[in-house]
Each structure stands twice: as C-alpha cells, then as structure tokens.
Write a protein that holds these residues in place. Structure first.
Motif, PDB file in Angstrom:
ATOM      1  N   ASP A  10       0.859  -1.190   0.000  1.00  0.00           N
ATOM      2  CA  ASP A  10       0.000   0.000   0.000  1.00  0.00           C
ATOM      3  C   ASP A  10       0.888   1.231   0.000  1.00  0.00           C
ATOM      4  O   ASP A  10       1.920   1.249   0.673  1.00  0.00           O
ATOM      5  CB  ASP A  10      -0.918   0.013   1.227  1.00  0.00           C
ATOM      6  CG  ASP A  10      -2.060   1.005   1.071  1.00  0.00           C
ATOM      7  OD1 ASP A  10      -1.790   2.222   0.964  1.00  0.00           O
ATOM      8  OD2 ASP A  10      -3.220   0.573   1.053  1.00  0.00           O
ATOM      9  N   ASP A  11       0.492   2.244  -0.747  1.00  0.00           N
ATOM     10  CA  ASP A  11       1.291   3.461  -0.809  1.00  0.00           C
ATOM     11  C   ASP A  11       1.136   4.323   0.442  1.00  0.00           C
ATOM     12  O   ASP A  11       1.935   5.217   0.669  1.00  0.00           O
ATOM     13  CB  ASP A  11       0.942   4.283  -2.054  1.00  0.00           C
ATOM     14  CG  ASP A  11      -0.519   4.669  -2.114  1.00  0.00           C
ATOM     15  OD1 ASP A  11      -1.369   3.761  -2.053  1.00  0.00           O
ATOM     16  OD2 ASP A  11      -0.815   5.874  -2.228  1.00  0.00           O
ATOM     17  N   ARG A  16      -0.368   0.492   5.793  1.00  0.00           N
ATOM     18  CA  ARG A  16       0.587  -0.621   5.922  1.00  0.00           C
ATOM     19  C   ARG A  16       0.839  -0.949   7.387  1.00  0.00           C
ATOM     20  O   ARG A  16       0.817  -2.113   7.794  1.00  0.00           O
ATOM     21  CB  ARG A  16       1.925  -0.274   5.248  1.00  0.00           C
ATOM     22  CG  ARG A  16       1.881  -0.226   3.755  1.00  0.00           C
ATOM     23  CD  ARG A  16       3.270  -0.181   3.132  1.00  0.00           C
ATOM     24  NE  ARG A  16       4.197   0.777   3.687  1.00  0.00           N
ATOM     25  CZ  ARG A  16       4.343   2.029   3.267  1.00  0.00           C
ATOM     26  NH1 ARG A  16       3.603   2.497   2.281  1.00  0.00           N
ATOM     27  NH2 ARG A  16       5.250   2.826   3.814  1.00  0.00           N
ATOM     28  N   SER A  55      -3.027  -6.312  -0.969  1.00  0.00           N
ATOM     29  CA  SER A  55      -2.650  -5.134  -1.741  1.00  0.00           C
ATOM     30  C   SER A  55      -3.801  -4.168  -1.952  1.00  0.00           C
ATOM     31  O   SER A  55      -4.934  -4.580  -2.225  1.00  0.00           O
ATOM     32  CB  SER A  55      -2.119  -5.564  -3.113  1.00  0.00           C
ATOM     33  OG  SER A  55      -1.780  -4.451  -3.907  1.00  0.00           O
ATOM     34  N   ASP A  56      -3.478  -2.884  -1.855  1.00  0.00           N
ATOM     35  CA  ASP A  56      -4.409  -1.848  -2.275  1.00  0.00           C
ATOM     36  C   ASP A  56      -4.533  -1.951  -3.790  1.00  0.00           C
ATOM     37  O   ASP A  56      -3.647  -2.480  -4.473  1.00  0.00           O
ATOM     38  CB  ASP A  56      -3.858  -0.481  -1.861  1.00  0.00           C
ATOM     39  CG  ASP A  56      -4.853   0.641  -2.056  1.00  0.00           C
ATOM     40  OD1 ASP A  56      -6.037   0.370  -2.348  1.00  0.00           O
ATOM     41  OD2 ASP A  56      -4.456   1.807  -1.910  1.00  0.00           O
ATOM     42  N   MET A  59      -3.043   2.902  -6.461  1.00  0.00           N
ATOM     43  CA  MET A  59      -1.831   3.508  -5.919  1.00  0.00           C
ATOM     44  C   MET A  59      -1.243   4.420  -6.997  1.00  0.00           C
ATOM     45  O   MET A  59      -1.376   4.127  -8.190  1.00  0.00           O
ATOM     46  CB  MET A  59      -0.832   2.422  -5.514  1.00  0.00           C
ATOM     47  CG  MET A  59      -1.315   1.546  -4.367  1.00  0.00           C
ATOM     48  SD  MET A  59      -0.120   0.286  -3.880  1.00  0.00           S
ATOM     49  CE  MET A  59      -0.435  -0.999  -5.101  1.00  0.00           C
ATOM     50  N   SER A  84     -10.355  -2.209  -1.893  1.00  0.00           N
ATOM     51  CA  SER A  84     -10.696  -1.047  -2.698  1.00  0.00           C
ATOM     52  C   SER A  84     -12.049  -0.502  -2.254  1.00  0.00           C
ATOM     53  O   SER A  84     -12.861  -1.234  -1.681  1.00  0.00           O
ATOM     54  CB  SER A  84     -10.774  -1.443  -4.175  1.00  0.00           C
ATOM     55  OG  SER A  84     -11.271  -0.382  -4.958  1.00  0.00           O
ATOM     56  N   LYS A 101     -13.000  -1.269   1.219  1.00  0.00           N
ATOM     57  CA  LYS A 101     -12.421  -0.368   2.224  1.00  0.00           C
ATOM     58  C   LYS A 101     -13.555   0.361   2.912  1.00  0.00           C
ATOM     59  O   LYS A 101     -14.514   0.720   2.255  1.00  0.00           O
ATOM     60  CB  LYS A 101     -11.524   0.674   1.556  1.00  0.00           C
ATOM     61  CG  LYS A 101     -10.138   0.259   1.263  1.00  0.00           C
ATOM     62  CD  LYS A 101      -9.405   1.476   0.703  1.00  0.00           C
ATOM     63  CE  LYS A 101      -7.952   1.236   0.514  1.00  0.00           C
ATOM     64  NZ  LYS A 101      -7.271   2.413  -0.032  1.00  0.00           N
TER      65      LYS A 101
END
Length: 116
Positions: A10-11, A16, A55-56, A59, A84, A101
């Motif tokens: 994740d950015d 994270r 994972s997101d 990003m 997401s 999310k």
C-alpha cells in the motif's frame, strides 16, 4: 510449523502499519510491507516464496491489479487479497479476493484463514 509469509502493499504508510499491527499479533505470520507494487516485484524476483499478498488497488505508482498479471508472467500462484472502495469494478477469481475499504478486521482475518 513454518510461518506464513505475507506481503502488504500500500502506498499509504498508516494503512501498511495498521495492517501489520493487526496481523503481527498472530505468531504464525511473517509480515513484510511495501510502499509500491514495483518495490514488491523487485523483492519477489529474488525471493518468490510468499504465501499471501494483501494489496491496495489504487496507488499512484500503478494499479495493484497489475500484480495478478506480474505474478502470472512469473509463473507464480500466490493468493491475493485486494482492497478497494470500488469492489464491484474488480473481478474476483480463484485465489483472488476483493474486500471493500475500510476493511473489517474480522473479515480480513477470516479471508486470510480461507486463503492460507
């Protein structure tokens, strides 16, 4: 029993770290975090032994969905959980789960158990 290796991509640092904090309470997991898909891909090229990726999707450095293509190109089948805000736009498939999310902790843990 060997720990299950989980990559969190994740950015956003706070996402994270939050996911890592939630999961590190379980001693069965070895956790590593990555701020971008490209950084994870650099690691996986030298160390492909991962049990799960979280994972997101959206990003700045590229879509997390590219991960599926990159794993396939490397002949790796690693179960993946994507998260997401737009889950209806992302196809689910074998070994790939999409969660909305914000992620409910219980749902995340149940999904991890199913995939491992």
């Amino acid at each position: 029993m060997e720990n299950k290796r989980i990559a969190i991509i994740d950015d956003e640092l706070d996402v994270r770290e939050t996911l890592k904090e939630i999961l590190e309470n379980d001693s069965r997991f070895e956790l590593n975090t990555f701020p971008s898909l490209d950084e994870f891909l650099r690691v996986i090229d030298n160390d492909p032994a991962w049990n799960l990726v979280i994972s997101d999707v959206h990003m700045p450095t590229g879509s997390g969905l590219r991960l599926s293509e990159e794993l396939k190109a490397r002949n790796l089948e690693i179960p993946t959980i994507f998260f997401s805000g737009m889950v209806d736009m992302i196809p689910q498939s074998a070994g790939r789960v999409v969660l909305r999310k914000p992620i409910a902790i219980e749902t995340l843990l149940e999904t991890i158990e199913k995939l491992l």
